[in-house]
Design an enzyme around this catalytic site. Structure first.
Site, PDB file in Angstrom:
ATOM      1  N   ASP A 125       1.007  -0.691  -0.184  1.00  0.00           N
ATOM      2  CA  ASP A 125       0.329  -0.650  -0.396  1.00  0.00           C
ATOM      3  C   ASP A 125       0.984   1.118   0.182  1.00  0.00           C
ATOM      4  O   ASP A 125       0.460   2.528  -0.423  1.00  0.00           O
ATOM      5  CB  ASP A 125      -0.412  -0.189   0.932  1.00  0.00           C
ATOM      6  CG  ASP A 125      -0.119   0.212   2.196  1.00  0.00           C
ATOM      7  OD1 ASP A 125       0.322  -0.128   2.843  1.00  0.00           O
ATOM      8  OD2 ASP A 125      -1.325   0.573   3.353  1.00  0.00           O
ATOM      9  N   SER A 146     -12.073   4.249  28.313  1.00  0.00           N
ATOM     10  CA  SER A 146     -11.367   3.131  27.024  1.00  0.00           C
ATOM     11  C   SER A 146     -12.272   1.911  28.580  1.00  0.00           C
ATOM     12  O   SER A 146     -12.203   2.109  29.443  1.00  0.00           O
ATOM     13  CB  SER A 146      -9.932   2.788  27.159  1.00  0.00           C
ATOM     14  OG  SER A 146     -10.580   1.409  26.514  1.00  0.00           O
ATOM     15  N   GLY A 174      -2.525  -4.415  19.450  1.00  0.00           N
ATOM     16  CA  GLY A 174      -1.381  -5.464  19.006  1.00  0.00           C
ATOM     17  C   GLY A 174      -1.478  -6.030  18.015  1.00  0.00           C
ATOM     18  O   GLY A 174      -0.206  -7.314  17.612  1.00  0.00           O
ATOM     19  N   SER A 175      -2.147  -6.742  18.011  1.00  0.00           N
ATOM     20  CA  SER A 175      -2.474  -8.284  17.003  1.00  0.00           C
ATOM     21  C   SER A 175      -2.343  -8.404  15.414  1.00  0.00           C
ATOM     22  O   SER A 175      -2.764  -9.359  14.913  1.00  0.00           O
ATOM     23  CB  SER A 175      -3.681  -9.163  17.614  1.00  0.00           C
ATOM     24  OG  SER A 175      -4.522  -8.004  17.101  1.00  0.00           O
ATOM     25  N   GLY A 176      -2.179  -7.014  14.988  1.00  0.00           N
ATOM     26  CA  GLY A 176      -2.292  -6.964  13.816  1.00  0.00           C
ATOM     27  C   GLY A 176      -3.422  -6.881  12.818  1.00  0.00           C
ATOM     28  O   GLY A 176      -3.690  -6.616  11.594  1.00  0.00           O
ATOM     29  N   SER A 207      -5.715  -4.069  13.029  1.00  0.00           N
ATOM     30  CA  SER A 207      -5.748  -2.616  13.370  1.00  0.00           C
ATOM     31  C   SER A 207      -6.612  -1.905  14.132  1.00  0.00           C
ATOM     32  O   SER A 207      -7.463  -1.390  13.713  1.00  0.00           O
ATOM     33  CB  SER A 207      -6.534  -2.070  11.974  1.00  0.00           C
ATOM     34  OG  SER A 207      -5.817  -2.479  10.919  1.00  0.00           O
ATOM     35  N   ASP A 264      -5.397   0.312   5.770  1.00  0.00           N
ATOM     36  CA  ASP A 264      -5.628   0.231   7.228  1.00  0.00           C
ATOM     37  C   ASP A 264      -7.556   0.747   7.611  1.00  0.00           C
ATOM     38  O   ASP A 264      -8.674   0.518   7.630  1.00  0.00           O
ATOM     39  CB  ASP A 264      -5.260  -0.039   8.242  1.00  0.00           C
ATOM     40  CG  ASP A 264      -4.360  -1.449   8.583  1.00  0.00           C
ATOM     41  OD1 ASP A 264      -3.982  -1.815   7.547  1.00  0.00           O
ATOM     42  OD2 ASP A 264      -2.848  -0.801   8.960  1.00  0.00           O
ATOM     43  N   TYR A 323       9.315  -1.599  10.099  1.00  0.00           N
ATOM     44  CA  TYR A 323       8.383  -1.297   8.808  1.00  0.00           C
ATOM     45  C   TYR A 323       8.990   0.249   8.560  1.00  0.00           C
ATOM     46  O   TYR A 323       8.695   0.009   7.095  1.00  0.00           O
ATOM     47  CB  TYR A 323       6.906  -0.491  10.167  1.00  0.00           C
ATOM     48  CG  TYR A 323       6.352  -0.289   8.914  1.00  0.00           C
ATOM     49  CD1 TYR A 323       5.517  -0.946   8.200  1.00  0.00           C
ATOM     50  CD2 TYR A 323       5.589   0.906   8.239  1.00  0.00           C
ATOM     51  CE1 TYR A 323       3.782  -1.533   7.892  1.00  0.00           C
ATOM     52  CE2 TYR A 323       4.897   1.517   7.649  1.00  0.00           C
ATOM     53  CZ  TYR A 323       3.804   0.771   7.386  1.00  0.00           C
ATOM     54  OH  TYR A 323       3.041   0.826   6.766  1.00  0.00           O
TER      55      TYR A 323
HETATM   56  C1  GLA Z   1       0.651  -1.997   8.344  1.00  0.00           C
HETATM   57  C2  GLA Z   1       0.219  -0.724   7.383  1.00  0.00           C
HETATM   58  C3  GLA Z   1      -0.392  -0.526   6.681  1.00  0.00           C
HETATM   59  C4  GLA Z   1      -0.306  -1.582   5.503  1.00  0.00           C
HETATM   60  C5  GLA Z   1       0.747  -3.152   6.337  1.00  0.00           C
HETATM   61  C6  GLA Z   1       0.748  -4.552   6.020  1.00  0.00           C
HETATM   62  O1  GLA Z   1      -0.457  -2.452   9.044  1.00  0.00           O
HETATM   63  O2  GLA Z   1      -0.643  -0.262   8.358  1.00  0.00           O
HETATM   64  O3  GLA Z   1      -0.504   0.384   5.889  1.00  0.00           O
HETATM   65  O4  GLA Z   1       1.300  -1.813   5.190  1.00  0.00           O
HETATM   66  O5  GLA Z   1       0.739  -3.190   7.629  1.00  0.00           O
HETATM   67  O6  GLA Z   1       0.532  -4.269   4.231  1.00  0.00           O
END
Ligand code: GLA
Length: 389
Positions: free
Chosen positions: A36, A67, A124-126, A128, A175, A225
């Site tokens: 992205d 929260s 923190g699990s990815g 979003s 995200d 990242y």
């Molecule tokens: C994170 C970032 C996104 C994207 C992904 C990898 O989630 O927030 O913008 O770059 O990593 O695809």
């Protein structure tokens, strides 16, 4: 859920009269990882897991955030006259950053507001949780303050802007876009170069999307990242010495192969290779899905993982264990790491009759090998963020 939030709201702010209720999802990316910010394609979907919010305007210039997941921080108070990131605000820097970004983009908020949230996206699990909270805040602000000239895409861009410039993570648009634009039972095929997108129905009659949470988050997430972004920018600069392109996503794999000797650094070469091939895999995967060829979709997911592991180097031991185990189970159509990497989750497409075995077998072997349990979520694809009445 509404009652729980409104009860808390009343307890903290006197009453819940006039408070409004909102929801914003998490997301999982099916394929198209680390493309992205390289002008490539992504294919995420919004989840039915997400962040709920109750909010109401105030008459003064104070903003209050609470929260129910992080009670220990109590009510975080900030002022519209000092929109700066403060360590003490902790999680509340995310919603505050969106208030700041609204002002930066010409939509200053005139009075304060109170906001209570509760979410079921594991932090923190990815998946979003931060983008979910950012877009939730955007929806709340437009609704409470009657701002009508911002689209959901604008709210995604404002969320990303605040994350990049207020919270300090240089993320791409995927995200926030998935969270803002999600549609029940559809994934979103987004071209991040043009921001054109289309919805693709996900009709998995005899299979499910299973997310496996490794429950590890390696500390290098943010710095690595940003390193990957830099390496891609450098590879692009090398290619641009001879090619008229704006992004790695402009190249087909064939064009990349014909010109890759322009990149002399071997690390940059691997990163660029991933970005170019992953973009093509994403395009091919969506075509396969439209053809009803879910097996091919799964193979492309598997190739995506190999590339993220070997060329982009954003996987880790725990995630590779999960993916290797998944690949061995009959009925697993595809399995890969999802999200930014260095821990977090895998996403797998698993035949209905293999789901139980998937969870029990991977669960058992993973905890034997790693020393803690994984978590499994059989997920549904939901709608984007909105006010709920
Ligand atoms: C994170 C970032 C996104 C994207 C992904 C990898 O989630 O927030 O913008 O770059 O990593 O695809």
């Amino acid at each position: 859920m509404k009652q729980k939030l409104f009860d808390k709201f009343a307890e903290l702010f006197g009453s819940a009269d006039g408070a409004r209720f909102y929801f914003s999802p998490g997301r999982v990316n099916l394929i198209g990882e680390h493309t992205d910010y390289n002008g490539g394609h992504v294919f995420p979907c919004a989840l039915t897991m997400g962040t709920y919010g109750a909010a109401r305007k105030r008459d003064d210039r104070l903003v209050h955030f609470y929260s129910m997941n992080l009670d220990k921080f109590g009510v975080v108070e900030a002022s519209l006259d000092d929109l700066t990131n403060k360590k003490a605000y902790n999680w509340a820097n995310y919603p505050l950053g969106v208030v700041w970004a609204f002002a930066e983009k010409g939509h200053p908020i005139e009075t304060g507001f109170d906001m209570v949230i509760w979410g079921n996206i594991p932090n923190g699990s990815g998946l979003s949780s931060s983008a979910s909270l950012e877009v939730l805040t955007g929806v709340i602000l437009t609704d409470l303050f009657g701002i009508t000239d911002l689209t959901m895409t604008d709210l995604a861009l404002i969320g990303q802007y605040s994350e990049n410039n207020f919270s300090g993570c240089n993320c791409g648009i995927m995200d926030q876009f998935a969270v803002a634009m999600g549609k029940k039972d559809n994934a979103i095929f987004l071209d991040t170069n043009t921001m054109n997108y289309e919805y693709a129905p996900i009709h998995l009659e005899d299979a499910k999307i299973v997310i496996t949470n490794s429950k590890v988050k390696h500390s290098l997430v943010d710095s690595a990242y940003n390193d990957r972004r830099r390496e891609c920018t450098e590879a692009l600069a090398a290619l641009k010495t001879r090619l008229d392109i704006n992004a790695l996503g402009d190249l087909t794999p064939e064009e990349f192969e014909a010109n890759k000797t322009l990149i002399s650094d071997p690390i940059q070469l691997k990163r660029a290779k991933h970005a170019v091939y992953e973009n093509q895999r994403t395009i091919d995967a969506v075509a396969a899905l439209k053809d009803g060829d879910i097996e091919k979709f799964g193979q492309l997911m598997n190739q995506s993982h190999t590339s993220l592991r070997d060329d982009y180097e954003v996987s880790c031991e725990e995630i590779d264990i999960l993916v290797d185990l998944a690949w061995k189970i009959p009925g697993v159509i595809g399995s890969r790491i999802t999200g930014g990497g260095f821990g977090g989750c895998t996403v797998s497409i698993v035949k209905n009759d293999a789901v139980d075995r998937f969870i029990s077998e991977i669960g058992r072997i993973y905890s034997e090998k790693v020393g803690h349990e994984a978590e499994f979520y059989t997920v549904d694809i939901g709608d984007g963020a909105s006010r709920i009445d």
